[in-house]
Every structure is written in C-alpha cells, then in structure tokens.
Design an enzyme around this catalytic site. Structure first.
Site, mmCIF file in Angstrom:
data_model
loop_
_atom_site.group_PDB
_atom_site.id
_atom_site.type_symbol
_atom_site.label_atom_id
_atom_site.label_comp_id
_atom_site.label_asym_id
_atom_site.label_seq_id
_atom_site.Cartn_x
_atom_site.Cartn_y
_atom_site.Cartn_z
ATOM 1 C CB THR A 124 54.205 50.220 54.765
ATOM 2 O OG1 THR A 124 53.398 49.013 54.145
ATOM 3 C CG2 THR A 124 54.370 51.332 53.581
ATOM 4 C CG ASN B 25 49.142 48.215 54.262
ATOM 5 O OD1 ASN B 25 48.081 48.542 53.063
ATOM 6 N ND2 ASN B 25 50.229 48.672 54.175
ATOM 7 N N GLY C 220 43.172 52.199 55.654
ATOM 8 C CA GLY C 220 41.814 52.204 56.010
ATOM 9 C C GLY C 220 41.206 53.592 55.570
ATOM 10 C CG HIS C 221 42.055 55.653 52.513
ATOM 11 N ND1 HIS C 221 42.592 55.715 51.237
ATOM 12 C CD2 HIS C 221 43.067 55.530 53.303
ATOM 13 C CE1 HIS C 221 44.004 55.825 51.481
ATOM 14 N NE2 HIS C 221 44.287 55.489 52.428
ATOM 15 C CB THR C 222 37.620 56.704 57.854
ATOM 16 O OG1 THR C 222 38.150 55.649 58.278
ATOM 17 C CG2 THR C 222 36.057 56.816 58.599
ATOM 18 C CE LYS D 21 46.888 58.230 53.107
ATOM 19 N NZ LYS D 21 47.347 58.363 54.523
ATOM 20 C CB THR E 60 43.195 48.404 58.869
ATOM 21 O OG1 THR E 60 43.082 49.437 57.646
ATOM 22 C CG2 THR E 60 43.431 47.044 58.351
ATOM 23 C CD GLN F 76 49.970 52.092 53.608
ATOM 24 O OE1 GLN F 76 50.507 51.830 52.337
ATOM 25 N NE2 GLN F 76 48.747 51.214 53.906
ATOM 26 C CG ASP G 181 37.998 68.584 64.253
ATOM 27 O OD1 ASP G 181 38.741 68.446 63.421
ATOM 28 O OD2 ASP G 181 37.157 67.882 64.509
ATOM 29 C CG ASP H 111 46.008 56.070 60.405
ATOM 30 O OD1 ASP H 111 45.583 55.300 59.511
ATOM 31 O OD2 ASP H 111 46.954 55.687 61.390
ATOM 32 N NE ARG I 242 63.800 38.625 39.993
ATOM 33 C CZ ARG I 242 65.189 38.402 39.856
ATOM 34 N NH1 ARG I 242 65.616 39.066 38.811
ATOM 35 N NH2 ARG I 242 65.832 38.080 40.870
HETATM 36 P P1 IMP Z 1 52.210 46.788 57.318
HETATM 37 O O1 IMP Z 1 52.529 47.637 56.042
HETATM 38 O O2 IMP Z 1 50.787 46.388 57.606
HETATM 39 O O3 IMP Z 1 53.297 45.601 57.018
HETATM 40 O O4 IMP Z 1 52.865 47.644 58.432
HETATM 41 C C1 IMP Z 1 53.953 48.242 58.546
HETATM 42 C C2 IMP Z 1 53.864 49.455 59.319
HETATM 43 O O5 IMP Z 1 53.177 50.505 58.624
HETATM 44 C C3 IMP Z 1 53.055 49.161 60.900
HETATM 45 O O6 IMP Z 1 53.743 50.165 61.677
HETATM 46 C C4 IMP Z 1 51.834 49.678 60.370
HETATM 47 O O7 IMP Z 1 51.193 50.033 61.479
HETATM 48 C C5 IMP Z 1 51.978 50.714 59.611
HETATM 49 N N1 IMP Z 1 51.094 51.063 58.713
HETATM 50 C C6 IMP Z 1 50.552 50.420 57.559
HETATM 51 N N2 IMP Z 1 49.508 50.624 56.872
HETATM 52 C C7 IMP Z 1 48.966 51.720 57.741
HETATM 53 C C8 IMP Z 1 47.959 52.651 57.283
HETATM 54 O O8 IMP Z 1 47.215 52.790 56.436
HETATM 55 N N3 IMP Z 1 47.844 53.683 58.415
HETATM 56 C C9 IMP Z 1 48.937 53.825 59.458
HETATM 57 N N4 IMP Z 1 49.881 52.950 59.470
HETATM 58 C C10 IMP Z 1 49.971 52.019 58.647
#
Ligand code: IMP
Length: 433
Positions: free
Chosen positions: A242, A38, A40-42, A16, A303, A227, A336, A13, A143
């Site tokens: 992750t 997982n 979420g690129h805004t 990026k 997300t 991430q 900001d 977050d 695998r």
């Molecule tokens: P997972 O990858 O969804 O299994 O999440 C594992 C950990 O990574 C959790 O703490 C999530 O909140 C964090 N996480 C996964 N993807 C993101 C992301 O894009 N931004 C911020 N935290 C993330």
C-alpha cells in the site's frame, strides 16, 4: 507511557479492529494513523456485525474519543456513510469523533486515477482496492493535495477545480478518455459535493497538539494501524504494497506524537496467513485445504469482497515484522479457524538460491521455498473461554510461536464476536523460581 500502538504483522486482515474494540475501554483516545477506506475493520458485538473503514474501532466505547490522524487519507463520502450507519445503530457520536485538519482528502478523480494506473500495469497490477489511496498519497508527496482543513477556506472550490483539471489531464495520459469515466465521475462528484456541508460540521483539530496535550495530562491513547507490516511502503514486498507506512514509524508521523510517549506495541497476527491482491506469498496454499480455511475463516475482503489468498503461518516474516515494530506483546487471532485439523504446517525458514535463510528477499519475485515443520492440530472445546481450557495442541502452538518470536502472546482470539477472547495469564515471579 501514554501511547500504545496496535498494528498488523502480516498482509492486513489480521483482525485488528476486533482487538482494538476489545482493548478500547482501557483508553481515553483511539487514534487511526494511516491508510484510508482501503481498510475494513470488522467488529461483531452481540451478534451484530459492523465494518469500519476510516473511523477508529474504539467508537463502540462511549467513554473513548476517536481521532483520525493526519497520516490518514479520507474519503468524506465513505465517512458520511459510516457515520450514518453508526447513528442508525444508536451509537452516540457527540464530541467523540475528532479529525486532523491535515488529513488529505480522497477526491473522486483520485479513484479514477487509481483505476487508470492499475489498468496501465496490466499483468503486473498491484491488486489495489481501487479506493484512490495511492493517487491521494502521491498528491500529498507532490505537495499538491487538498487537506481536510481547506474545506473551510473561501477558495476551496477553485482549489478543487484546479487539481481536478490536472487529474483529468493525467487520465488522458493513461489512455482514459471521458467516455471511460464520465458516468463514475458524475456519480462520485455528486456524492462528494453533497457531503461537503456535513463535512464542514465535523470537529477538526490540530491532532498533534491535542494528542500531545492528552498524553501530558496522563490520558491513555491507543494508536490504531491499518493494513499490515508486509504491506508497508518501505518494508513490505514492494511494489506489491500500500502507499503508507503501516509500521510503527507511521504512528509517529501519522499522529505527530514523539517516541518518548510510546509504551506497548501490540502486534496482531492471524494463526495462519492471508493476502489480498498480487505479490509474493511464500506459504500460500491452494486447493481444498485453502478453500476449507477460506470458508471457515470467512476470508473474503471486508472492503472489496475479494476471496483472500490463504497460507500457513510464516515465522521468518513474523520475526521481521516484530523487529521492525519493536513489538512488546503479541495477539493471535482466528485460532478457531484451524480447529479440527490433524496437523498444521509452520514455516520456520526459507530456502533461497540453495541456501537456508530467514531473511526477507529484496526482489518481490525471488523464488523462495518455505521450509516447514508439521505440528499436531487441535479441536476447540465449546467452553474454551479461559486459557487453561484451551486444548493442548493449541497451547503447544502458542508456546512454539512465543519461543520462535521471543515475545509473549497476551491474547488469543477464538471467534469474530467481541466475547471470544482469551487472555493468557502473566507468569508470576514465584512461578518461575
Ligand atoms: P491499495 O492500498 O488499495 O492501493 O492496495 C494495495 C495493496 O494492499 C493491495 O494488494 C491490496 O489488496 C492491499 N490492501 C490494502 N488495504 C488492505 C487491507 O486493509 N487489508 C488487506 N489488504 C489490503
């Protein structure tokens, strides 16, 4: 060098997506190398907000090819939704989205397994986004996963049925019976099957060959990470991480491009810190100050919508991230959000077991106490659209970080919209001497 890498230095977050969008016009190809929905690129372009989960953030530049690399795990239903939203927004996608045949597919039962695994951890849960990321990477490593290219094979249905049967057996091991998931499975499987025809129409490539050829032809490639470094499976605060390598090595493996092609590594970080989900966060703050920053920075997951945990900037963690990734230039976002504060806290070191250290603790629950320096705040003027118009406090903050990290901050982002970006002029040699 043909391939630049852009990745996050904190817990994700960092903004990026916006920076990829800002830099995207310089590149012929933007390629995502790991993670899945997982992320979420805004992006905010001319006041309109777009959230991308799997499609690279270069998609709004008509001349740029966007590629999803082999290191990504893909939910085809979410991809279909992303494509539909882009088409509705008038984005021309023809010949612009390429996908590696080697991408592993997130199946409906992977999402169920994610839920079951998290539930089984009780209070020690990771705080996963529950998008099926972990179980899909588990199958890849075991695998036995299903790769995107297999959707064209005549026995795809049998392959899917076999892995599904195994997943259903595993669910019972976690104490999940059909009554716990029958409705979700029915809905998600219906969507999965419905999206297969469109999935078979997409352009699949051997992306490692495509990218190496593109590089040999002198094309410019930007590898886009998801991430952040502190969520890396090897180097993050394990087990609260992750399931992929979010660091620079992930770009090598997730795209199949050798290091000799790599050039700049852009490390993106927020002017403060956030974290979603469980796990250590040494500089975390709570209460009114955290809430003010959360609201000002719209710190809610793109997300999952979850409120993000908030903290001060953490220099030891940033140093570690710069070292791991071989960062060559920095990008600071959301400066900001700190505007209007009298003073700002900067974590310069930790205290651990009575000793001052900059080292990341090995054990996730180690009791690390941050050591802070307080620096003057700033208020952004309305015309802060050039580096020399930034307030003195912000310039001091930038210089403090540059000196601590021994790297230049090349861009400072001052708002969600594409237009709020300030480039720091490079010092000319004749200025130095
Ligand atoms: P997972 O990858 O969804 O299994 O999440 C594992 C950990 O990574 C959790 O703490 C999530 O909140 C964090 N996480 C996964 N993807 C993101 C992301 O894009 N931004 C911020 N935290 C993330």
């Amino acid at each position: 060098m043909a391939v630049d890498v852009l990745l996050g230095l904190q817990w994700g977050d960092e903004g990026k997506g916006k920076i990829v969008d800002v830099l995207g016009h310089r590149y012929d190809v933007v390629a995502r190398f790991q993670g899945g929905p997982n992320a979420g690129h805004t992006l905010v372009i001319e006041g309109r907000k777009y959230v991308l989960h799997q499609i690279p953030s270069g998609i709004f530049h008509p001349g740029t090819v966007c590629l999803i690399g082999n290191g990504v795990v893909l939910n085809p239903v979410i991809l279909q939704q992303e494509l539909a939203a882009l088409r509705a927004a008038g984005v021309d996608l023809s010949q612009r989205l390429l996908l590696s045949r080697r991408i592993h597919l997130i199946l409906p039962t992977h999402r169920l397994l994610d839920k079951a695994q998290e539930a089984s951890k009780g209070a020690a849960k990771i705080g996963s986004t529950l998008r099926g990321i972990g179980p899909t990477y588990q199958d890849k490593m075991a695998r036995q996963g299903i790769r995107l290219g297999e959707v064209h094979l005549p026995d795809f249905a049998q392959r899917y049925a076999a892995i599904k049967a195994q997943h259903l057996r595993m669910l019972t091991m976690y104490g999940f019976g059909p009554a716990d998931f029958a409705d979700d499975l029915k809905e998600w499987e219906g969507l999965f099957e419905a999206c297969l025809p469109e999935l078979r129409e997409l352009t699949l490539v051997d992306s490692e060959v495509y990218l190496n050829q593109a590089s040999a032809e002198g094309k410019r490639i930007l590898a886009e990470g998801a991430q952040g470094t502190l969520l890396d499976i090897d180097f993050g605060s394990y087990p609260f991480v992750t399931s992929s390598n979010t660091t620079v090595g992930g770009a090598i493996n997730g795209l199949g491009v050798p290091p000799k092609h790599f050039g700049s590594v852009f490390g993106v970080f927020k002017a403060y810190c956030t974290r979603v989900g469980s796990g250590p966060f040494p500089t975390e703050i709570e209460g009114d100050e955290a809430e003010r920053l959360r609201q000002a920075g719209a710190e809610f997951g793109a997300t999952t919508g979850r409120p993000r945990r908030i903290g001060w900037i953490d220099i030891p963690a940033l140093k570690y991230a710069c070292m791991l990734n071989g960062v060559t230039e920095l990008v600071m976002t959301k400066a900001d959000v700190l505007s209007g504060m009298d003073s700002i806290r900067v974590c310069t070191a930790y205290e651990l077991d009575g000793e001052v250290t900059e080292r990341m603790p090995f054990v996730a629950d180690a009791q690390v106490t941050p050591i802070y320096a307080d620096v003057p705040g700033w208020t952004l003027p309305a015309d802060a659209d050039r580096y020399d118009r930034l307030p003195e406090g912000l310039i001091r903050y930038i210089e403090l970080l540059e000196s601590a990290l021994e790297l230049p901050i090349r861009y400072v982002s001052l708002g969600a919209d594409r237009k709020y970006i300030v480039e720091k002029p490079l010092l000319q040699p004749n200025v130095l001497f």
